[in-house]
Design a protein around this motif. Sequence first.
Motif, PDB file in Angstrom:
ATOM      1  N   LEU A  34       0.868  -1.324   0.101  1.00  0.00           N
ATOM      2  CA  LEU A  34      -0.022  -0.116   0.144  1.00  0.00           C
ATOM      3  C   LEU A  34       0.842   1.420   0.028  1.00  0.00           C
ATOM      4  CD1 LEU A  34      -2.689  -0.970   2.450  1.00  0.00           C
ATOM      5  CD2 LEU A  34      -3.014  -0.809   0.137  1.00  0.00           C
ATOM      6  N   ALA A  35       0.367   1.983  -0.761  1.00  0.00           N
ATOM      7  CA  ALA A  35       1.244   3.643  -0.942  1.00  0.00           C
ATOM      8  C   ALA A  35       0.596   4.506  -0.056  1.00  0.00           C
ATOM      9  CB  ALA A  35       1.389   3.967  -2.380  1.00  0.00           C
ATOM     10  N   ASP A  36       1.488   5.347   0.474  1.00  0.00           N
ATOM     11  CA  ASP A  36       1.135   6.368   1.526  1.00  0.00           C
ATOM     12  C   ASP A  36       0.098   7.300   0.788  1.00  0.00           C
ATOM     13  OD1 ASP A  36       2.468   5.283   3.309  1.00  0.00           O
ATOM     14  OD2 ASP A  36       4.320   6.998   2.924  1.00  0.00           O
ATOM     15  N   ALA A  37      -1.003   7.934   1.637  1.00  0.00           N
ATOM     16  CA  ALA A  37      -2.063   8.607   1.021  1.00  0.00           C
ATOM     17  C   ALA A  37      -2.559   9.522   2.240  1.00  0.00           C
ATOM     18  CB  ALA A  37      -3.350   7.867   0.748  1.00  0.00           C
ATOM     19  N   ALA A  38      -2.428  10.947   1.910  1.00  0.00           N
ATOM     20  CA  ALA A  38      -2.774  11.875   3.057  1.00  0.00           C
ATOM     21  C   ALA A  38      -3.893  12.591   2.508  1.00  0.00           C
ATOM     22  CB  ALA A  38      -1.731  12.748   3.381  1.00  0.00           C
ATOM     23  N   ASP A  39      -3.862  13.249   1.077  1.00  0.00           N
ATOM     24  CA  ASP A  39      -4.860  14.229   0.686  1.00  0.00           C
ATOM     25  C   ASP A  39      -4.921  13.811  -0.770  1.00  0.00           C
ATOM     26  OD1 ASP A  39      -6.198  16.957   1.324  1.00  0.00           O
ATOM     27  OD2 ASP A  39      -5.386  17.040  -0.876  1.00  0.00           O
ATOM     28  N   PHE A  40      -6.193  13.691  -1.391  1.00  0.00           N
ATOM     29  CA  PHE A  40      -6.355  13.475  -2.869  1.00  0.00           C
ATOM     30  C   PHE A  40      -5.606  14.708  -3.785  1.00  0.00           C
ATOM     31  CE2 PHE A  40      -8.484  13.587  -6.922  1.00  0.00           C
ATOM     32  CZ  PHE A  40      -8.189  12.327  -7.512  1.00  0.00           C
ATOM     33  N   GLY A  41      -5.715  16.002  -3.180  1.00  0.00           N
ATOM     34  CA  GLY A  41      -5.203  16.796  -4.015  1.00  0.00           C
ATOM     35  C   GLY A  41      -3.517  17.129  -4.142  1.00  0.00           C
ATOM     36  N   THR A  42      -2.885  16.526  -3.058  1.00  0.00           N
ATOM     37  CA  THR A  42      -1.473  16.606  -2.907  1.00  0.00           C
ATOM     38  C   THR A  42      -0.597  15.324  -2.696  1.00  0.00           C
ATOM     39  OG1 THR A  42      -1.591  17.368  -0.547  1.00  0.00           O
ATOM     40  CG2 THR A  42      -1.707  19.038  -2.267  1.00  0.00           C
ATOM     41  N   GLY A  43      -1.394  14.446  -1.997  1.00  0.00           N
ATOM     42  CA  GLY A  43      -0.551  13.109  -1.361  1.00  0.00           C
ATOM     43  C   GLY A  43      -1.343  11.899  -1.825  1.00  0.00           C
ATOM     44  N   HIS A  44      -1.662  11.440  -3.031  1.00  0.00           N
ATOM     45  CA  HIS A  44      -2.523  10.265  -3.358  1.00  0.00           C
ATOM     46  C   HIS A  44      -1.569   9.500  -4.546  1.00  0.00           C
ATOM     47  CE1 HIS A  44      -5.735   7.757  -4.622  1.00  0.00           C
ATOM     48  NE2 HIS A  44      -6.370   8.013  -3.641  1.00  0.00           N
ATOM     49  N   PRO A  45      -1.579   8.376  -4.283  1.00  0.00           N
ATOM     50  CA  PRO A  45      -0.822   7.540  -5.134  1.00  0.00           C
ATOM     51  C   PRO A  45      -1.830   7.134  -6.512  1.00  0.00           C
ATOM     52  CG  PRO A  45      -1.881   6.187  -3.402  1.00  0.00           C
ATOM     53  CD  PRO A  45      -2.061   7.446  -3.183  1.00  0.00           C
ATOM     54  N   GLU A  46      -1.026   6.816  -7.761  1.00  0.00           N
ATOM     55  CA  GLU A  46      -1.685   6.458  -8.875  1.00  0.00           C
ATOM     56  C   GLU A  46      -2.674   5.595  -8.817  1.00  0.00           C
ATOM     57  OE1 GLU A  46      -3.331   7.327 -11.605  1.00  0.00           O
ATOM     58  OE2 GLU A  46      -1.706   8.228 -12.539  1.00  0.00           O
ATOM     59  N   PHE A  47      -3.830   5.619  -9.617  1.00  0.00           N
ATOM     60  CA  PHE A  47      -4.806   4.474  -9.536  1.00  0.00           C
ATOM     61  C   PHE A  47      -4.096   3.186 -10.056  1.00  0.00           C
ATOM     62  CE2 PHE A  47      -7.820   7.833 -10.665  1.00  0.00           C
ATOM     63  CZ  PHE A  47      -7.814   8.329  -9.466  1.00  0.00           C
ATOM     64  N   ARG A  48      -4.790   1.990  -9.304  1.00  0.00           N
ATOM     65  CA  ARG A  48      -4.388   0.644  -9.718  1.00  0.00           C
ATOM     66  C   ARG A  48      -5.368  -0.318 -10.131  1.00  0.00           C
ATOM     67  NH1 ARG A  48      -1.268  -2.118  -5.329  1.00  0.00           N
ATOM     68  NH2 ARG A  48      -0.992  -3.400  -6.786  1.00  0.00           N
ATOM     69  N   PRO A  49      -5.821   0.039 -11.501  1.00  0.00           N
ATOM     70  CA  PRO A  49      -6.985  -0.683 -12.031  1.00  0.00           C
ATOM     71  C   PRO A  49      -6.791  -2.187 -12.023  1.00  0.00           C
ATOM     72  CG  PRO A  49      -6.051   0.398 -13.906  1.00  0.00           C
ATOM     73  CD  PRO A  49      -5.165   0.721 -12.560  1.00  0.00           C
ATOM     74  N   LEU A  50      -7.739  -3.015 -12.414  1.00  0.00           N
ATOM     75  CA  LEU A  50      -7.909  -4.432 -12.340  1.00  0.00           C
ATOM     76  C   LEU A  50      -7.969  -4.689 -14.042  1.00  0.00           C
ATOM     77  CD1 LEU A  50      -8.212  -7.048 -10.592  1.00  0.00           C
ATOM     78  CD2 LEU A  50     -10.712  -7.036 -11.225  1.00  0.00           C
ATOM     79  N   VAL A  51      -6.738  -5.283 -14.551  1.00  0.00           N
ATOM     80  CA  VAL A  51      -6.731  -5.698 -15.800  1.00  0.00           C
ATOM     81  C   VAL A  51      -6.062  -7.038 -16.015  1.00  0.00           C
ATOM     82  CG1 VAL A  51      -6.088  -3.095 -16.214  1.00  0.00           C
ATOM     83  CG2 VAL A  51      -4.212  -4.795 -15.926  1.00  0.00           C
ATOM     84  N   ARG A  52      -6.394  -7.366 -17.336  1.00  0.00           N
ATOM     85  CA  ARG A  52      -5.733  -8.669 -17.792  1.00  0.00           C
ATOM     86  C   ARG A  52      -4.619  -8.550 -18.623  1.00  0.00           C
ATOM     87  NH1 ARG A  52      -9.604 -12.796 -17.028  1.00  0.00           N
ATOM     88  NH2 ARG A  52     -11.599 -11.888 -16.379  1.00  0.00           N
ATOM     89  N   PRO A  53      -3.390  -8.641 -18.116  1.00  0.00           N
ATOM     90  CA  PRO A  53      -2.132  -8.480 -19.060  1.00  0.00           C
ATOM     91  C   PRO A  53      -1.932  -9.355 -19.826  1.00  0.00           C
ATOM     92  CG  PRO A  53      -1.622  -9.520 -16.851  1.00  0.00           C
ATOM     93  CD  PRO A  53      -3.110  -9.181 -16.798  1.00  0.00           C
ATOM     94  N   ALA A  54      -2.523 -10.486 -20.123  1.00  0.00           N
ATOM     95  CA  ALA A  54      -2.230 -11.210 -21.321  1.00  0.00           C
ATOM     96  C   ALA A  54      -3.569 -11.900 -21.513  1.00  0.00           C
ATOM     97  CB  ALA A  54      -1.361 -12.512 -20.778  1.00  0.00           C
ATOM     98  N   ALA A  55      -3.684 -12.520 -22.816  1.00  0.00           N
ATOM     99  CA  ALA A  55      -4.836 -13.074 -23.344  1.00  0.00           C
ATOM    100  C   ALA A  55      -5.345 -14.324 -22.626  1.00  0.00           C
ATOM    101  CB  ALA A  55      -4.961 -13.304 -24.892  1.00  0.00           C
TER     102      ALA A  55
END
Length: 644
Positions: free
Chosen positions: A304-325
């Motif tokens: 888990l990445a640190d998160a303090a505030d959406f405007g200044t301190g929030h990690p990039e989104f981590r969506p659910l994907v299928r990396p291979a067929a």
Amino acid sequence: MSFILRRIATTKTGKQIIRDQPLPGETITLGRDAGNAVHVADLAVNPHHATIESGDGRTVRVTAREGLGFDLNGRTETVADIDSAAGGELRFGGHRLTIAREEEKIILLVERIDELSQSSKDVDEAKAFSLQGVMPGKRLGAWVFAAAMLLAFLIGPIWAWYSYKNVDERPDGYHADSAWLSGPLSSAHANLKNDCQSCHIEPFVAVTDTACVNCHTGEHKAMSMAHANAPTAMLLAARHPPGMGERILAGFAKTFNKPQGRCVDCHTEHEGAGPMAATPQTFCADCHDGMSARLKAAGHPTMLADAADFGTGHPEFRPLVRPAAGGNPVRTTLAKGVVDYNGLKFPHDLHLQSTGGVARMAASFRGRYDFGQKLECENCHRVEADGVRVKPVEMERDCAMCHSLAFETVGGVTRTLRHGEPDQVVADLTAYYRSTPPSRPLQLGGMQRRRPGAYAEGQVYNIYFNEVAVRPRRAQDAVRAVFSKGGACYDCHTIFAPQMGNGWRIAAVNQTPRYLQKGWFDHDAHKETACADCHTAAPASKASRDLLIPGIRQCRDCHVGGDGARLVKVETATESPCAMCHEYHADGGQPWTPARQRKLNRAATTNKRADAIPSVSAITGGVPRGLYDVTWRTPLLHGARRGG
């Protein structure tokens, strides 16, 4: 000619200070009112007591007004003429006015000759014209006021609470314990406004979790796995070290029987009508700000990445994907080159063009299927009824108007191939070619007239039955054409040719219903925004495996931190605390929403249980976790039961 007003003040040491003030004009006034030229602060003097005038610059005439006279040489007069050269003394209440002459000027000397009586003191003037003299003293008034406060805000509320202790719902009207209300209930609990005992089970005892789980029976069972199933030691290590102020507040809370870790620490009531206020952002940031370093130091490494505030301190989104067929879905960061294989072939750029064949076909359907001059995103991507998520794309509903699977028309009825069932497609085409022989030539009919010398009937006979013989092979060609390049299935799907005894196969289609598993996104709340404003890569996407989920940069074009903090300039800022997108309880419900997006007249979300009150352990489990000091003390004023 002018008057000179002379005042003599005596200091504590006996020194006299003389002040002269010129008074222009032939007529001046004297009285208690501050607007007079000669102001005499004495209740024995009328507001406008007398006028002083001199027409010839020598003789001074003093005329009394408003009914009261003045003393002149021991006699009471209302009008007097005084030679300024000879001089004279007049008395107005406790003050003496001496008239004299110096050179060509008339001197008016005002002196106080008597001790100020109760009627002549400025401080006593207010007392004489008020009720202060007949009112009780300050000490008695203070005791009476204290007794009234105790009666109105302590004895009365306690009496009212005990009077309705065993009543399910109070009657309408005023109740003394309403003086303790800090504000109205939220809309979620508005139906409990006449049933205070639902939450406040015992007086002088803070609301316990037992009162909450009497109605909310499912939230604790569905507690977020990131919190409820985490080891206790890990949760304790995630907290930031409390500062001096926090330790002082915790000490006060413990002193006043308000232990930590209760439901009401996050879900506060009596904050005003309408939806309940959002959980303060600091509740989340106290742990998630700098958490990774604390967990690592305590021997609990985390991804888990640190998160303090959406405007200044929030990690990039981590969506659910299928990396291979054909692979399993995994959560990954939104980095360049990340793909999501869903089993389809779909070029967004081709379908979103303003010109070309797709646009012309969409324009031909204008007036039907909600099409316009060209295809729009919402023509294929339709939002669920609740407006939150997008429905999966369906062939029959979203594609068939352009990508037809029709292969025959019988009696005005069109037959189509079965979508999603390749074996059935093969069976339908094979049956079609086997059940429909070639049209029989007229030359083979018995009623056909023959021309002399014609040999055609034998030739026609051979051609017809040759067509009948090769008809099944043409069925195989038709099947192969459907699944090959340019065929109805090949353009959108990945096809696997028959081999090792298997028939034609199509790669499974996996449309991800929710990419951001740990966050909430409501499409209905963003309906005024164009799709491409957020999905900026969609108009140029050439393959369906392109991941078109917006990143945090797109969101920050409008959304700032919970307190308005931001890293980039935002024209129309929406303050976005943690609770806007994240929920602590994993019950699938919608988190908090901004005030301007809230729907009015929402029904209450709680229903009081009809059966007995359950224990908290029945909801949260019987094994204590030791996260908080939840020791409840019995109040001294009554024998209250211990709560959750």
